[in-house]
Design an enzyme around this catalytic site. Structure first.
Site, short mmCIF file in Angstrom:
data_model
loop_
_atom_site.label_atom_id
_atom_site.label_comp_id
_atom_site.label_asym_id
_atom_site.label_seq_id
_atom_site.Cartn_x
_atom_site.Cartn_y
_atom_site.Cartn_z
N ASN A 7 10.41 -4.66 3.32
CA ASN A 7 9.47 -3.54 3.28
C ASN A 7 8.10 -4.12 2.95
OD1 ASN A 7 8.02 -1.23 2.77
ND2 ASN A 7 9.37 -0.47 1.15
N LYS A 14 8.55 -6.26 -0.36
CA LYS A 14 9.77 -5.98 -1.13
C LYS A 14 10.97 -6.38 -0.28
CE LYS A 14 7.92 -1.98 -3.52
NZ LYS A 14 7.71 -0.57 -3.28
N ARG A 93 11.40 -1.90 7.36
CA ARG A 93 10.86 -0.55 7.24
C ARG A 93 9.55 -0.52 8.02
NH1 ARG A 93 9.25 2.74 1.73
NH2 ARG A 93 8.75 4.66 2.83
N HIS A 182 8.50 9.23 4.80
CA HIS A 182 9.62 9.19 3.84
C HIS A 182 10.92 9.64 4.52
CE1 HIS A 182 6.64 10.04 0.32
NE2 HIS A 182 6.91 8.74 0.36
N LEU A 212 9.46 13.12 -4.67
CA LEU A 212 8.27 13.11 -5.52
C LEU A 212 8.12 11.74 -6.18
CD1 LEU A 212 8.83 16.61 -7.24
CD2 LEU A 212 7.73 16.11 -5.04
N GLY A 213 7.17 10.95 -5.68
CA GLY A 213 6.92 9.62 -6.25
C GLY A 213 5.42 9.39 -6.23
N GLY A 215 3.81 8.52 -3.66
CA GLY A 215 3.60 9.36 -2.49
C GLY A 215 4.64 10.47 -2.57
N ARG A 244 -3.53 10.63 -3.71
CA ARG A 244 -3.93 11.33 -2.47
C ARG A 244 -4.16 12.81 -2.75
NH1 ARG A 244 0.95 8.77 0.28
NH2 ARG A 244 0.20 6.75 1.00
N ASP A 286 -0.13 7.67 -12.80
CA ASP A 286 1.25 7.57 -13.27
C ASP A 286 1.59 8.79 -14.13
OD1 ASP A 286 3.56 6.85 -14.96
OD2 ASP A 286 3.35 4.92 -13.96
N ARG A 288 3.86 9.34 -16.23
CA ARG A 288 4.19 9.11 -17.64
C ARG A 288 2.91 9.11 -18.47
NH1 ARG A 288 8.03 4.37 -15.61
NH2 ARG A 288 6.26 4.30 -14.20
N GLY A 336 10.79 12.91 -9.19
CA GLY A 336 11.88 13.86 -8.98
C GLY A 336 13.16 13.45 -9.70
N ASN A 338 13.28 11.28 -12.40
CA ASN A 338 13.14 10.95 -13.82
C ASN A 338 12.38 11.94 -14.68
OD1 ASN A 338 14.38 8.30 -13.56
ND2 ASN A 338 12.55 7.74 -12.40
N GLU A 389 16.41 4.12 -0.11
CA GLU A 389 15.89 3.87 1.23
C GLU A 389 16.36 2.53 1.78
OE1 GLU A 389 12.10 5.11 -0.62
OE2 GLU A 389 11.58 5.81 1.38
#
Ligand code: ADP
Length: 404
Positions: A7, A14, A93, A182, A212-213, A215, A244, A286, A288, A336, A338, A389
């Site tokens: 990816n 990755k 990917r 996605h 939900l991440g 992106g 975004r 982020d 968190r 989504g 966590n 993914e």
């Protein structure tokens, strides 16, 4: 079969090495090459027995990066295979399949040429995606490459859903339409939701998947096929995201440009990189950090979180209408899966649609497992499903190349 999933981003790569044997799969190693073409490049590799190593050293481009990945995978101390020839296939990917690809394909010369023609639909992601395919073809000439497109699962959308209300020629001449992204994640979690519900005697046909991440996107899935999704020609449309903007009045673009003296590309860059929860809060992209700031009384962080939840709720509502109801709502992605608090913010406001949320189940949802967070008497299931993914890409690659 041993499959290497790749990816590639503009400055990162990755990877995950899978082995498929007797109908089962295992992850042998994974990692990420960071800061390709920049100072301070390194490989973060997790190999044999889960041991983590960091390998520093200059990495100029994706071919160099792939060489480092091969070196890590075959290292005598922390490697997991004896040579690159042990890799049966590469699974890539690829961001954009446009209207050329509605399923995964082998990267033949012809398919590669078609992908190159679609670079302008994904100018940030397509060049590194294709550079990585080129690097594999150069370094492992006889090993097949499979392409798995982020857009493919959404290719079942009807014209009424994917067309923009602009002059029709822009669609025919320039392929301007909604594509959605996605796709591998929406496909995986909607499939897992169906399996889960069939096991408990349900027969779901209408599923809303919320990825939900950093992106974020939502899809409405009917009988296993996407009928609508929130991202568009590019990943900028739809939900508010980490950086975004998501949906806004398109006239805002000219207004920002005129007021700030920025050109079009700079303005779009602001909407991609400096907007979303980062732009509104001024704190972080982020979630968190945002939660921590909101708890300390930061009003803009609280506003950003409230806006994010409100917009997810609105999309869920509109997909209820598109699907004529829903059998399940699925949460996945870093937030989504966590963020107990974000799920609660979104779901608390949905009771009017017959969604009965259970705060206790939400709180005790176990990470890495499928959890049901609806009240026992809720007609609509609310599921938290970890996405995977890379596994989807590996499986597709396996299917395209096994026995070849
Ligand atoms: P990407 O789109 O880059 O794949 P991820 O799906 O990994 O992103 O999601 C990253 C997001 O998930 C970040 O905003 C991060 O704050 C959020 N996240 C991860 N863990 C938690 C957590 N425990 N609570 C809240 N948010 C979390």
């Amino acid at each position: 079969m041993t499959i290497l999933v790749l990816n590639a981003g503009s400055s990162s790569l990755k990877y995950q090495l899978f082995r498929f044997e007797n109908g089962a799969h295992a992850v042998l190693a994974k990692g990420v090459v960071e800061r390709i073409g920049l100072n301070g490049s390194f490989v973060g590799h997790k190999g044999k027995d889960g041991a983590e190593v960091r390998i520093d050293g200059a990495i100029a481009n994706h071919t160099d990066a792939l060489k480092k990945v091969f070196a890590a995978l075959t290292d005598k101390d922390y490697g997991v295979i004896s040579g690159v020839s042990d890799i049966s296939a590469f699974g890539h990917r690829i961001l954009h399949g446009a209207e050329d690809f509605n399923a995964s394909v082998l990267m033949t010369e012809e398919n590669l040429q078609k992908c190159r023609k679609n670079i302008d639909l994904g100018p940030l992601h397509m060049p590194p995606n294709l550079a990585c395919v080129d690097a594999c073809r150069e370094l492992a000439r006889d090993t097949p490459n499979a392409a798995v497109f982020d857009t493919a699962f959404h290719s079942t959308m009807d014209k009424t859903a994917f067309m923009y209300a602009i002059p029709y020629e822009y669609y025919t001449d320039y392929k301007i339409r909604k594509y959605g992204f996605h796709g591998t994640s929406h496909r995986y979690v909607s499939g897992e939701a169906i399996k889960y519900m069939e096991k408990i005697g349900k027969n779901p046909s209408r599923i809303i998947t919320c990825h939900l991440g950093n992106g974020s996107s939502i899809a409405a899935v009917k009988d296993g096929k996407v009928i609508d999704t929130s991202m568009g020609l590019t990943p900028l449309e739809g939900l508010m995201m980490g950086t975004r903007s998501g949906d806004l009045d398109p006239a805002v673009i000219e207004f920002i440009a005129v007021k700030t003296g920025k050109n079009l590309a700079e303005t779009i860059n602001i909407l991609n990189k400096k907007s979303g929860v980062l732009g509104v809060s001024g704190v972080s992209s982020d979630f968190r950090d945002l939660s921590a700031a909101a708890e300390e009384g930061n009003e803009r962080a609280e506003l950003a979180l409230g806006m994010f939840a409100y917009r997810v709720k609105k999309y869920i509502g509109s997909y209820f209408a598109a699907l004529n109801g829903a059998d399940a709502i699925v949460f996945t992605g870093g937030i989504g899966e966590n963020s107990v608090k974000m799920r609660e913010r979104i779901l608390k406001g949905l009771c009017g649609l017959g969604v009965k949320f259970c705060a206790e189940r939400n709180l005790s949802a176990k990470r890495g497992e499928i959890s049901e967070i609806n009240a026992a008497d809720s007609e609509i299931k609310i599921l938290v499903i970890p996405t995977d993914e890379e596994l989807v890409i590996a499986r597709e690659t396996f299917e395209l190349t096994a026995g070849k």
